[in-house]
Scaffold this active site. Sequence first.
Site, PDB file in Angstrom:
ATOM      1  N   ASP A 115       1.013  -1.190  -0.074  1.00 19.53           N
ATOM      2  CA  ASP A 115       0.149   0.043  -0.085  1.00 19.53           C
ATOM      3  C   ASP A 115       0.972   1.088  -0.039  1.00 19.53           C
ATOM      4  OD1 ASP A 115       0.782  -0.762   2.602  1.00 19.53           O
ATOM      5  OD2 ASP A 115      -0.954   0.165   3.630  1.00 19.53           O
TER       6      ASP A 115
ATOM      7  N   GLU B 195      -0.457  -2.003   4.804  1.00 21.96           N
ATOM      8  CA  GLU B 195       0.270  -2.015   6.321  1.00 21.96           C
ATOM      9  C   GLU B 195       0.063  -0.875   7.174  1.00 21.96           C
ATOM     10  OE1 GLU B 195       3.227  -1.295   9.155  1.00 21.96           O
ATOM     11  OE2 GLU B 195       3.283  -0.117   6.933  1.00 21.96           O
TER      12      GLU B 195
END
Length: 396
Positions: free
Chosen positions: A84, A142
């Site tokens: 991400d 994350e």
Amino acid sequence: MLLKVQKLSEKYYPQIANLREHFHQFPELSFEEFQTSQKVCEVLENAGISYKKGIAKTGVLAEIYGTKKSDEKPKCVLLRGDMDALPVHEESGVSFASKIAGKMHACGHDGHTAGLLGTALILNELKDEFSGCVKFMFQPAEENYGGAKPMIEEGVLENPYVDAVFGCHLWGLMQENTAQIITGAMMAGVDSFDLKFIGRGGHGAHPHTTIDAVLMAARFVTNIQSIVSRRLKPVSAGVISVGSVQAGSSYNIIAQEAFLKGTVRFLDDESQAILQKGIEDVAKAVALEFGGEYELDYHREYPPLINDEFGAKIAQKAFLQVLGEKNIITKAEADMGAEDFAFLTRARKGAYVFVGIAKDKNKPVLHHSPNFAWESENLKVLMQGEAMMALEFLNS
Ligand SMILES: [Zn+2]
Ligand SMILES: [Zn+2]
């Protein structure tokens, strides 16, 4: 073995650098990694590596089985990369800067994704050098919400049973061609809280008729400062930071409500319990003191990230071969940042490694900054280190 890994990392480097630039140009936020995930599947597909997609929404799990004969029970190792990006508007000036306004790979997860693909391509060509299984966990979210826990809940550590877990973070506070692998607490656990004080609003000239929510908030912020300094053992680490206080609307109105948001950091479960209890006690005491009320919403998020001795040894052995002894840092303070790889090391043996990306150690590259930038060449170290950790573990 290292020579073969190095050769393959050179072979795949141009493709991996391209992929990194692609991911960098098209960043996606936590749990929205749809294009990224699709690209990951495409690369795996083309290489003939089997995978499952759609785990915890956008997560992908690939598997490679070794063909080397062994009399021992085959082992399984998992390598993890997060995918991400962040809600940051890029100002780095790199040629492959983000094409999406307000979104940027400002933490290096573009490199983690591309690098882990490179590691998969390398190990796919070295199947006859190991027995057992390597799993590649491409993880969403994350930075926010946490994708590791739901991927574990969806079974990535089972079938086959994963014996050890390893992961790397490209790290801007360390020089290129160095790696940090410490034993014990490496990154902090994190909790957060939302706190509301409820008083009685009224005229600023008549405080005796009111219960001042602003004063309750101020007292709380001041009083929690003694939790870390007086309740926690001096040798334990802890942080409580209030990042947001909102209350009131004008000069002469005493606020009825105040809203606070804060973050809590710790390196072990005992400290976590002490900090949580301290916050609850202070909120309660402040409400009592002023005759108001409070509502506390305390969220336990990521546990501390602990490298066990076994995992750290395997990681050190692997990176020592890649970078040489003088470039391996084994003694360092824990970082009070948090990382949901912690859920993996809590479930299995393993270690997490920082891989340096700063050209000059006196000029750190700041994560989450709009100017975050690093050279793709560092992915060679990442790929080689990850591949060597898997091989070290499976052949140990
Ligand atoms: Zn980050
Ligand atoms: Zn990160």
